[in-house]
Design an enzyme around this catalytic site. Structure first.
Site, short mmCIF file in Angstrom:
data_model
loop_
_atom_site.label_atom_id
_atom_site.label_comp_id
_atom_site.label_asym_id
_atom_site.label_seq_id
_atom_site.Cartn_x
_atom_site.Cartn_y
_atom_site.Cartn_z
N GLY A 121 0.79 -1.22 0.00
CA GLY A 121 0.00 0.00 0.00
C GLY A 121 0.83 1.28 0.00
O GLY A 121 0.30 2.37 0.19
N GLU A 145 0.97 3.40 -5.56
CA GLU A 145 -0.30 3.28 -6.28
C GLU A 145 -0.15 2.26 -7.40
O GLU A 145 0.96 1.87 -7.77
CB GLU A 145 -0.68 4.64 -6.87
CG GLU A 145 -0.84 5.75 -5.86
CD GLU A 145 -2.05 5.57 -4.96
OE1 GLU A 145 -3.05 4.95 -5.40
OE2 GLU A 145 -2.00 6.02 -3.81
N ASP A 185 6.04 13.64 -7.32
CA ASP A 185 5.56 13.94 -5.98
C ASP A 185 6.59 14.78 -5.21
O ASP A 185 6.24 15.77 -4.58
CB ASP A 185 5.27 12.63 -5.24
CG ASP A 185 4.75 12.85 -3.84
OD1 ASP A 185 3.74 13.56 -3.68
OD2 ASP A 185 5.36 12.31 -2.89
N LYS A 198 6.47 18.77 -3.73
CA LYS A 198 6.79 19.08 -2.34
C LYS A 198 7.97 20.03 -2.20
O LYS A 198 7.95 20.92 -1.34
CB LYS A 198 7.05 17.78 -1.57
CG LYS A 198 5.78 16.96 -1.41
CD LYS A 198 6.05 15.59 -0.83
CE LYS A 198 4.77 14.78 -0.74
NZ LYS A 198 5.05 13.39 -0.34
N GLY A 210 2.13 5.02 3.22
CA GLY A 210 1.39 3.88 3.78
C GLY A 210 -0.02 4.23 4.17
O GLY A 210 -0.36 5.40 4.36
#
Length: 174
Positions: free
Chosen positions: A40, A43, A54, A58, A161
């Site tokens: 998990g 994706e 990502d 950020k 997670g």
């Protein structure tokens, strides 16, 4: 007056940090990606993580907070981890380093110390094993801020997670 921030750099994606850690231990990229998805952390379409997008989003936020400058996300050079292999870790180890996907925002030096243009980018980096970013393991994140008065300050915590992400999102709801 406040402190002057010279550089912000961080491991801002727990999925890629988890994957790189497993690869450092000898695992293959494809098997580690599958494991990250099964746990998990990643994706079904992991491109936002493994291609560095990502982290790019950020580091744009961190650059704004640290330097007061808006850096459009699409102008930030970005390289992910898809081309990293187990052999890269062997080379890194021979130099006393590890490999981490790092977002960096640094004020370049022009005439003095850190008085030039702002450079913002995302790239896999060789990180000395003695550096605090090297200590971020598993799906952990770490950010190091270098400033004129404080020196280097670090912040660490979990970064991926099913048990970490939802509470962070709900805490931001009005």
């Amino acid at each position: 007056t406040g402190d002057i921030i010279n550089e912000v750099m961080g491991i801002c994606n727990g999925t890629t940090n988890f994957m790189l850690g497993k690869m450092e231990a000898g695992a293959d990229y494809d098997e580690v990606l599958k494991e990250a998805q099964d746990l998990g952390f990643a994706e079904a379409d992991p491109s936002a993580d493994v291609d560095g997008y990502d982290v790019r989003a950020k580091i744009a936020i961190l650059a704004k907070l640290a330097f007061g400058t808006t850096v459009p996300v699409d102008t930030i050079p970005c390289m992910g981890i898809t081309n990293i292999s187990v052999i890269d870790f062997a080379y890194a180890k021979s130099m006393g380093c590890t490999i981490k996907l790092v977002g960096t925002a640094v004020r370049q030096s022009q005439f003095g110390e850190h008085d030039g243009a702002l450079s913002v980018y995302v790239s896999p980096k060789l990180v000395p094993n003695t550096h605090l970013l090297a200590s971020a393991t598993g799906c952990g994140n770490a950010v190091a801020i270098d400033s004129a008065n404080l020196g280097i300050a670090s912040y660490t915590g979990p970064g991926a997670g099913r048990y970490v992400s939802p509470p962070c999102v709900t805490l931001q709801l009005p």
